[in-house]
Design a protein around this motif. Structure first.
Motif, PDB file in Angstrom:
ATOM      1  N   GLY A 129       0.808  -1.210   0.000  1.00  0.00           N
ATOM      2  CA  GLY A 129       0.000   0.000   0.000  1.00  0.00           C
ATOM      3  C   GLY A 129       0.844   1.264   0.000  1.00  0.00           C
ATOM      4  O   GLY A 129       2.069   1.220  -0.184  1.00  0.00           O
ATOM      5  N   PRO A 130       0.167   2.422   0.229  1.00  0.00           N
ATOM      6  CA  PRO A 130       0.880   3.702   0.239  1.00  0.00           C
ATOM      7  C   PRO A 130       1.990   3.726   1.292  1.00  0.00           C
ATOM      8  O   PRO A 130       1.838   3.180   2.389  1.00  0.00           O
ATOM      9  N   GLU A 131       3.107   4.352   0.956  1.00  0.00           N
ATOM     10  CA  GLU A 131       4.236   4.505   1.881  1.00  0.00           C
ATOM     11  C   GLU A 131       4.700   3.164   2.434  1.00  0.00           C
ATOM     12  O   GLU A 131       5.030   3.033   3.618  1.00  0.00           O
ATOM     13  N   ALA A 132       4.765   2.159   1.572  1.00  0.00           N
ATOM     14  CA  ALA A 132       5.107   0.811   2.031  1.00  0.00           C
ATOM     15  C   ALA A 132       6.475   0.764   2.705  1.00  0.00           C
ATOM     16  O   ALA A 132       6.638   0.144   3.772  1.00  0.00           O
ATOM     17  N   THR A 133       7.462   1.411   2.110  1.00  0.00           N
ATOM     18  CA  THR A 133       8.806   1.374   2.690  1.00  0.00           C
ATOM     19  C   THR A 133       8.847   2.071   4.036  1.00  0.00           C
ATOM     20  O   THR A 133       9.394   1.542   5.021  1.00  0.00           O
ATOM     21  N   LEU A 134       8.256   3.255   4.114  1.00  0.00           N
ATOM     22  CA  LEU A 134       8.224   4.010   5.368  1.00  0.00           C
ATOM     23  C   LEU A 134       7.532   3.214   6.468  1.00  0.00           C
ATOM     24  O   LEU A 134       8.029   3.119   7.601  1.00  0.00           O
ATOM     25  N   LEU A 135       6.373   2.631   6.157  1.00  0.00           N
ATOM     26  CA  LEU A 135       5.605   1.916   7.175  1.00  0.00           C
ATOM     27  C   LEU A 135       6.282   0.611   7.584  1.00  0.00           C
ATOM     28  O   LEU A 135       6.186   0.195   8.735  1.00  0.00           O
ATOM     29  N   THR A 136       6.980  -0.027   6.659  1.00  0.00           N
ATOM     30  CA  THR A 136       7.737  -1.225   7.031  1.00  0.00           C
ATOM     31  C   THR A 136       8.865  -0.856   7.983  1.00  0.00           C
ATOM     32  O   THR A 136       9.117  -1.559   8.970  1.00  0.00           O
ATOM     33  N   HIS A 137       9.551   0.255   7.711  1.00  0.00           N
ATOM     34  CA  HIS A 137      10.565   0.753   8.647  1.00  0.00           C
ATOM     35  C   HIS A 137       9.934   1.023  10.013  1.00  0.00           C
ATOM     36  O   HIS A 137      10.494   0.671  11.053  1.00  0.00           O
ATOM     37  N   GLU A 138       8.773   1.652  10.007  1.00  0.00           N
ATOM     38  CA  GLU A 138       8.119   2.007  11.266  1.00  0.00           C
ATOM     39  C   GLU A 138       7.761   0.770  12.076  1.00  0.00           C
ATOM     40  O   GLU A 138       7.954   0.737  13.293  1.00  0.00           O
ATOM     41  N   ASP A 170      14.610 -18.236   8.430  1.00  0.00           N
ATOM     42  CA  ASP A 170      13.631 -19.313   8.582  1.00  0.00           C
ATOM     43  C   ASP A 170      12.535 -18.988   9.591  1.00  0.00           C
ATOM     44  O   ASP A 170      11.582 -19.758   9.736  1.00  0.00           O
ATOM     45  N   ALA A 171      12.672 -17.869  10.309  1.00  0.00           N
ATOM     46  CA  ALA A 171      11.653 -17.481  11.294  1.00  0.00           C
ATOM     47  C   ALA A 171      10.402 -16.974  10.589  1.00  0.00           C
ATOM     48  O   ALA A 171      10.428 -16.605   9.409  1.00  0.00           O
ATOM     49  N   PHE A 172       9.272 -16.931  11.298  1.00  0.00           N
ATOM     50  CA  PHE A 172       7.983 -16.708  10.643  1.00  0.00           C
ATOM     51  C   PHE A 172       7.650 -15.248  10.376  1.00  0.00           C
ATOM     52  O   PHE A 172       6.882 -14.932   9.467  1.00  0.00           O
ATOM     53  N   CYS A 173       8.180 -14.325  11.161  1.00  0.00           N
ATOM     54  CA  CYS A 173       7.691 -12.949  11.099  1.00  0.00           C
ATOM     55  C   CYS A 173       8.486 -12.099  10.118  1.00  0.00           C
ATOM     56  O   CYS A 173       9.713 -12.211  10.023  1.00  0.00           O
ATOM     57  N   ARG A 174       7.758 -11.237   9.386  1.00  0.00           N
ATOM     58  CA  ARG A 174       8.345 -10.277   8.469  1.00  0.00           C
ATOM     59  C   ARG A 174       7.697  -8.921   8.717  1.00  0.00           C
ATOM     60  O   ARG A 174       6.465  -8.819   8.766  1.00  0.00           O
ATOM     61  N   CYS A 175       8.517  -7.882   8.852  1.00  0.00           N
ATOM     62  CA  CYS A 175       7.984  -6.550   9.145  1.00  0.00           C
ATOM     63  C   CYS A 175       6.953  -6.120   8.113  1.00  0.00           C
ATOM     64  O   CYS A 175       5.908  -5.555   8.454  1.00  0.00           O
ATOM     65  N   SER A 176       7.240  -6.382   6.840  1.00  0.00           N
ATOM     66  CA  SER A 176       6.349  -5.947   5.764  1.00  0.00           C
ATOM     67  C   SER A 176       5.009  -6.666   5.791  1.00  0.00           C
ATOM     68  O   SER A 176       4.034  -6.200   5.193  1.00  0.00           O
TER      69      SER A 176
END
Length: 288
Positions: free
Chosen positions: A126-135, A205-211
């Motif tokens: 979505g909008p500001e994907a990079t910024l929000l993933t950093h956040e 191999d861990a399950f979680c991804r910030c994005s």
């Protein structure tokens, strides 16, 4: 009790002695220089301990006022910043205000399970994907620290994030070197275990991804796309940006890198201006 760490730079110490002597004598310019020297490091310490920038601002103001109020007690047994860290750590360890994780007694195991809820199958586009993933990443690394006991949290932050020497950190926390090392070891073990089984930045191999946590974080209100608390936070002039900190983290792949990969945040200048106002209010005899 730990003894004061040895000071290795006589010239720097002499300059700090002169600065503090002028401040204690009532030189307002010197007091301002002391505050300027300490405000950003103290703010970054407070931010790691209390999670939210607004709470860190409050804590930073109180710590800096205590530092100024007690400047005449500094005996140069350690660098001025090291001594100020000691004042700050004492305040932060005894802070009555609790973070949500502390209030709910949230463990790293609980936190890990919570991250599974609402994890999207695809990266956020979505909008500001990079910024929000950093956040999300920055907010998450702050939140996981709050799952440690305060004494372990501050030990880990001093040792593995700020890279303060063991001797200095033991003195700052008022612990023996052996007790301090045990706190760091416990914190590193708990965080390392959490990151290995949970965090894709630390373990592919861990399950979680910030994005893949962005949508859920937006839904829960943990991330505000209009006012990101961390990803758009001002940094110290010449300090690391969000992007530079993340590149460093990617190179290292360990708990200290993931948790330490924040930009070099600057203390908010409007709050620092408020501190200047308080210093001129008559509360401090050395400025009269």
């Amino acid at each position: 009790m730990a003894t004061a760490p040895e000071v290795l730079d006589p010239e720097a110490l002499a300059a700090e002695r002169d600065l503090v002597a002028r401040a204690v004598a009532g030189d307002r310019t010197a007091v301002g220089e002391v505050v300027l020297l300490l405000q950003d490091p103290i703010y970054r310490l407070a931010l790691r301990m209390v999670w939210r920038p607004a709470d860190a601002e409050d804590a930073t103001q109180e710590i800096l006022l205590r530092v100024v109020e007690n400047l005449n007690s500094w005996r140069a047994e350690a660098r001025l910043l090291t001594w100020a860290y000691r004042v700050g750590v004492n305040f932060l360890l005894n802070l009555r205000r609790r973070t949500p994780q502390e209030t709910n007694q949230l463990s790293l195991d609980d936190f890990s399970e919570g991250l599974k809820d609402g994890l999207a199958e695809q990266d956020y586009r979505g909008p500001e994907a990079t910024l929000l993933t950093h956040e999300v990443r920055l907010n998450c690394s702050q939140a996981m620290l709050q799952c440690l006991a305060r004494d372990e949290r501050v030990a880990f932050v001093l040792s593995d994030v700020f890279e303060v020497s063991s001797a200095e950190a033991a003195w700052i926390t008022g612990a023996t070197p052996a007790a301090y090392r045990k706190r760091v070891e416990r914190a590193k073990k708990r965080l390392g275990s959490f990151l290995t089984r949970t965090c894709g930045l630390s373990n592919p191999d861990a399950f979680c991804r910030c994005s893949r946590r962005v949508e859920k974080a937006l839904e829960l209100g943990r991330v505000d796309p209009r006012r990101p608390a961390f990803a758009a936070h001002p940094v110290t002039p010449g300090g690391r940006s969000v992007e530079e900190a993340e590149k460093q983290m990617v190179r290292l792949h360990d708990a200290a890198a993931v948790i330490g990969a924040h930009p070099d945040y600057a203390a908010p200048r409007d709050r620092m201006a408020a501190i200047a106002g308080v210093l001129g209010s008559g509360r401090f005899p050395l400025l009269e």
